[in-house]
Design a protein around this motif. Structure first.
Motif, PDB file in Angstrom:
ATOM      1  N   UNK A   3       0.824  -1.216   0.000  1.00 15.30           N
ATOM      2  CA  UNK A   3       0.000   0.000   0.000  1.00 15.30           C
ATOM      3  C   UNK A   3       0.852   1.257   0.000  1.00 15.30           C
ATOM      4  N   UNK A   4       1.956   1.198   0.760  1.00 10.62           N
ATOM      5  CA  UNK A   4       2.838   2.373   0.820  1.00 10.62           C
ATOM      6  C   UNK A   4       3.378   2.664  -0.577  1.00 10.62           C
ATOM      7  N   UNK A   5       3.803   1.604  -1.278  1.00  2.28           N
ATOM      8  CA  UNK A   5       4.373   1.800  -2.613  1.00  2.28           C
ATOM      9  C   UNK A   5       3.300   2.257  -3.594  1.00  2.28           C
ATOM     10  N   UNK A   6       2.105   1.687  -3.478  1.00  3.04           N
ATOM     11  CA  UNK A   6       1.005   2.083  -4.375  1.00  3.04           C
ATOM     12  C   UNK A   6       0.687   3.561  -4.183  1.00  3.04           C
ATOM     13  N   UNK A   7       0.638   3.984  -2.925  1.00  2.00           N
ATOM     14  CA  UNK A   7       0.371   5.385  -2.613  1.00  2.00           C
ATOM     15  C   UNK A   7       1.430   6.276  -3.227  1.00  2.00           C
ATOM     16  N   UNK A   8       2.688   5.808  -3.128  1.00  2.00           N
ATOM     17  CA  UNK A   8       3.796   6.601  -3.665  1.00  2.00           C
ATOM     18  C   UNK A   8       3.694   6.709  -5.181  1.00  2.00           C
ATOM     19  N   UNK A   9       3.323   5.597  -5.837  1.00  2.00           N
ATOM     20  CA  UNK A   9       3.214   5.608  -7.296  1.00  2.00           C
ATOM     21  C   UNK A   9       2.094   6.566  -7.718  1.00  2.00           C
ATOM     22  N   UNK A  10       0.959   6.502  -7.012  1.00  2.00           N
ATOM     23  CA  UNK A  10      -0.163   7.389  -7.340  1.00  2.00           C
ATOM     24  C   UNK A  10       0.255   8.847  -7.159  1.00  2.00           C
ATOM     25  N   UNK A  11       0.925   9.130  -6.036  1.00  2.00           N
ATOM     26  CA  UNK A  11       1.342  10.504  -5.766  1.00  2.00           C
ATOM     27  C   UNK A  11       2.377  10.973  -6.781  1.00  2.00           C
ATOM     28  N   UNK A  12       3.207  10.027  -7.260  1.00  2.00           N
ATOM     29  CA  UNK A  12       4.250  10.412  -8.211  1.00  2.00           C
ATOM     30  C   UNK A  12       3.647  10.882  -9.525  1.00  2.00           C
ATOM     31  N   UNK A  13       2.409  10.478  -9.776  1.00  2.00           N
ATOM     32  CA  UNK A  13       1.772  10.836 -11.040  1.00  2.00           C
ATOM     33  C   UNK A  13       1.065  12.186 -10.987  1.00  2.00           C
ATOM     34  N   UNK A  14       0.524  12.521  -9.816  1.00  2.00           N
ATOM     35  CA  UNK A  14      -0.205  13.779  -9.723  1.00  2.00           C
ATOM     36  C   UNK A  14       0.757  14.961  -9.753  1.00  2.00           C
ATOM     37  N   UNK A  15       2.020  14.708  -9.386  1.00  2.00           N
ATOM     38  CA  UNK A  15       2.997  15.785  -9.413  1.00  2.00           C
ATOM     39  C   UNK A  15       2.825  16.747  -8.244  1.00  2.00           C
ATOM     40  N   UNK A  16       1.880  16.443  -7.353  1.00  2.00           N
ATOM     41  CA  UNK A  16       1.684  17.316  -6.205  1.00  2.00           C
ATOM     42  C   UNK A  16       2.809  17.086  -5.202  1.00  2.00           C
ATOM     43  N   UNK A  17       2.952  18.005  -4.268  1.00  2.00           N
ATOM     44  CA  UNK A  17       4.002  17.867  -3.275  1.00  2.00           C
ATOM     45  C   UNK A  17       3.559  16.964  -2.136  1.00  2.00           C
ATOM     46  N   UNK A  18       2.981  15.819  -2.500  1.00  2.00           N
ATOM     47  CA  UNK A  18       2.433  14.931  -1.489  1.00  2.00           C
ATOM     48  C   UNK A  18       3.550  14.290  -0.665  1.00  2.00           C
ATOM     49  N   UNK A  19       3.235  13.987   0.575  1.00  2.00           N
ATOM     50  CA  UNK A  19       4.212  13.353   1.452  1.00  2.00           C
ATOM     51  C   UNK A  19       4.465  11.887   1.054  1.00  2.00           C
ATOM     52  N   UNK A  20       3.531  11.354   0.253  1.00  2.00           N
ATOM     53  CA  UNK A  20       3.615   9.919  -0.015  1.00  2.00           C
ATOM     54  C   UNK A  20       4.787   9.531  -0.905  1.00  2.00           C
ATOM     55  N   UNK A  21       5.087  10.403  -1.866  1.00  2.00           N
ATOM     56  CA  UNK A  21       6.195  10.091  -2.758  1.00  2.00           C
ATOM     57  C   UNK A  21       7.423  10.840  -2.282  1.00  2.00           C
ATOM     58  N   UNK A  22       8.503  10.104  -2.134  1.00  2.00           N
ATOM     59  CA  UNK A  22       9.741  10.748  -1.736  1.00  2.00           C
ATOM     60  C   UNK A  22      10.835  10.208  -2.639  1.00  2.00           C
ATOM     61  N   UNK A  23      11.950  10.910  -2.748  1.00  2.00           N
ATOM     62  CA  UNK A  23      12.927  10.507  -3.751  1.00  2.00           C
ATOM     63  C   UNK A  23      14.076   9.664  -3.206  1.00  2.00           C
ATOM     64  N   UNK A  24      13.969   9.208  -1.951  1.00  2.00           N
ATOM     65  CA  UNK A  24      15.011   8.304  -1.453  1.00  2.00           C
ATOM     66  C   UNK A  24      14.376   7.241  -0.564  1.00  2.00           C
ATOM     67  N   UNK A  25      14.658   5.989  -0.871  1.00  2.00           N
ATOM     68  CA  UNK A  25      14.072   4.866  -0.136  1.00  2.00           C
ATOM     69  C   UNK A  25      15.160   3.873   0.235  1.00  2.00           C
ATOM     70  N   UNK A  26      14.970   3.208   1.367  1.00  2.00           N
ATOM     71  CA  UNK A  26      15.855   2.087   1.710  1.00  2.00           C
ATOM     72  C   UNK A  26      14.995   0.838   1.847  1.00  2.00           C
TER      73      UNK A  26
END
Ligand SMILES: [Zn+2]
Length: 372
Positions: A3-26
């Motif tokens: 779910x976390x990854x799905x949320x990030x993918x969705x947020x990555x598409x809207x281009x909004x400054x959402x907290x869900x997508x971030x540019x560094x993951x471990x």
């Protein structure tokens, strides 16, 4: 986690400054938990027009390393050096060419040298870029604190034996019987399971190793068993590295222009080949150690099974093809020693991890296992 990854993918598409997508993951998880597969799947989802369908051109080229916006950094050496990171940073500094993101998957972020990690840190700190960093490591402690504090963390668990069996059947076209065997004896380690299922000599080596506990009748036999274990581990490690070593040297010589006659060229090439050979040697030593460690883990499953049969739960044993051997071992050895043997194996693995000499460590272990 999905779910976390799905949320990030969705947020990555809207281009909004959402907290869900971030540019560094471990991505962390024990060996075989599939941390790099998870990272690659996430990379696909970020660049695929259908959210990571796995079937389109984009997805497939991302998985095989052919996508211009997805870099998968794999290392077989002991460390990732600062020069490699600098070179990588110049490559990924450009805006993505096809997809909305440029994705870097680093499979062994735990092997970054300190200076390499610091160079990477600068890039991760840079705001507003379209580059996404997916770092993989066994645990969070293997990543520099300054880096991990800037990453979102995803922890993977060791998959169940049933899940590994299904992957082997569906993804690798392995027969159900073989898949079940390989998944069971590899205890959830997908990479090891696939290697065993597709490699006959690895299976026959394992068979020899699993017979060792039954052959420890004397001190001489114990020393012999240690030698056998070392020989098999060395053989397994060298078959996989020899051809690769040669190819690497060839490639390096090509890069310097094979047969170049200029004096500077020739000494430069010779120096680089020497460096590479040194690195290959240390990698070979590490692979032998890894393969001894694998053999010791296999041996431990024998004593684990002994304990299960003794406690009346024979249906849960890993080595179900060795029922007769396990029972004959139980009838000829004092009760309740199996736990001590597992302890001795654990200690030997720790000694090896701390750079103990392989042969001496294995000899000491076999003498301990031979004790009645
Ligand atoms: Zn796709």
């Amino acid at each position: 986690m999905i779910d976390i990854l799905k949320g990030a993918v969705a947020a990555s598409r809207t281009g909004s400054d959402s907290q869900e997508m971030t540019h560094a993951w471990v991505f962390t998880g024990p060996p075989g938990s599939g941390r790099s597969s998870a990272a690659v799947a996430f990379a696909q989802a970020l660049i695929c027009p259908n959210q990571g369908c796995g079937a389109c051109n984009e997805c497939q080229s991302a998985a095989t390393g052919g996508h211009p916006d997805v870099e998968v950094i794999r290392t077989e050496g002991l460390s990732i050096k600062v020069e490699e990171i600098r070179e990588l940073l110049t490559r990924v500094a450009w805006a993505p060419s096809m997809a909305g993101w440029r994705v870097v998957v680093m499979e062994d972020a735990d092997r970054l040298t300190e200076s390499a990690a610091n160079a990477l840190l600068k890039a991760i700190e840079e705001p507003g870029t379209r580059t996404v960093w997916l770092l993989c490591a066994p645990t969070l402690h293997d990543v520099l604190p300054t880096i991990r504090s800037r990453c979102r963390h995803l922890q993977l668990r060791t998959p169940s034996i049933e899940a590994v069996t299904q992957v082997l059947i569906r993804r690798d076209n392995i027969s159900p019987t073989m898949a079940d065997f390989a998944a069971r004896v590899s205890q959830g380690h997908i990479g090891r399971a696939k290697f065993l299922a597709t490699n006959e000599s690895a299976r026959s080596n394992r068979k020899v190793i699993m017979q060792l506990p039954l052959q420890l009748g004397s001190l001489a036999a114990a020393f012999q068993a240690a030698q056998t274990l070392i020989d098999l581990a060395t053989e397994e490690a060298s078959t996989s590295s020899e051809s690769r070593d040669e190819k690497e040297i060839e490639k390096l010589q090509e890069a310097y222009g094979k047969g170049a006659t200029g004096r500077g060229m020739a000494t430069g090439a010779a120096k680089a080949v020497k460096e590479l050979e040194k690195e290959q040697k240390s990698r070979a030593a590490r692979m032998v150690r890894d393969s001894i460690d694998g053999a010791l883990l296999d041996l431990a499953t024998f004593y684990r099974d002994v304990m299960l049969v003794q406690s009346g739960a024979p249906e849960s044993i890993i080595n179900s093809d060795m029922r007769t051997e396990i029972e004959s071992y139980i009838s000829s050895s004092p009760a309740h020693t199996a736990a001590q043997k597992i302890g001795a194996i654990k200690e030997a693995r720790m000694n090896l991890a701390m750079n103990g000499a392989p042969l001496v460590t294995c000899e000491a272990l076999m003498c301990e296992l031979a004790r009645k």
